[in-house]
Design an enzyme around this catalytic site. Structure first.
Site, PDB file in Angstrom:
ATOM      1  CG  MET A 112     -14.937   8.802  -3.007  1.00  0.00           C
ATOM      2  SD  MET A 112     -14.803   7.288  -3.676  1.00  0.00           S
ATOM      3  CE  MET A 112     -13.064   6.810  -2.846  1.00  0.00           C
ATOM      4  CG  ASP A 127      -2.769  -2.004  13.805  1.00  0.00           C
ATOM      5  OD1 ASP A 127      -1.645  -2.741  13.489  1.00  0.00           O
ATOM      6  OD2 ASP A 127      -2.873  -1.470  14.741  1.00  0.00           O
TER       7      ASP A 127
END
Length: 156
Positions: A112, A127
């Site tokens: 993860m 972004d």
């Protein structure tokens, strides 16, 4: 039964107390497709925008995110990573390839952490480039390999 559910079906954190400590590592990959007008800004191994060096910023963001995985994913154990590396390159198809490798000596794995690191690096590229174009696609995020624990994994 799924490991994150108790006998009544309620969410629960996996108890790793009895597991053996071992060296564990995982690598995840994210692929970002940038339009030609954004790729045209590529100089050498870096992409510059008014916000700064895109790949360098994405590398830092990916490492920072991997270290915070336990705060982001509800049932993940908080881990103090031994190492985290994010490598960004452009492949032959003019796609940005982000590889995040996390490692630890612990009772639980770091899949993860690697996936979160690659994901946030990809989101950072989006972004920082969105002022140039919104035609940016984060195409895939996947586990490439993991070692340690019950079984190893390597994507074919």
């Amino acid at each position: 039964m799924l490991s994150h559910l108790d006998e009544k079906g309620n969410p629960t954190m996996v108890d790793v107390g009895e597991k053996q400590v071992s060296r564990r590592a995982a690598t995840a990959r994210a692929i970002v497709s940038l339009p030609a007008e954004v790729l045209a800004r590529l100089t050498g191994d870096e992409l510059q925008t008014k916000k700064g060096p895109v790949f360098q910023t994405a590398i830092l963001a990916g490492i920072m995110a991997a270290k915070k995985t336990g705060d982001l994913i509800p049932l993940c154990h908080p881990l103090g990573l031994d190492n985290c590396e994010v490598i960004i390159s452009v492949n032959q198809d003019d796609e940005v390839v982000i590889d995040c490798t996390a490692s630890i000596t612990a009772k639980t794995g770091v899949e993860m952490e690697a996936l979160v690191g690659a994901s946030v690096a990809a989101l950072t590229i989006y972004d920082m480039c969105k002022a140039l174009s919104h035609d940016i696609v984060i195409k895939e995020i996947k586990l490439i390999a993991k070692t340690g624990g019950k079984r190893d994994f390597k994507r074919a």
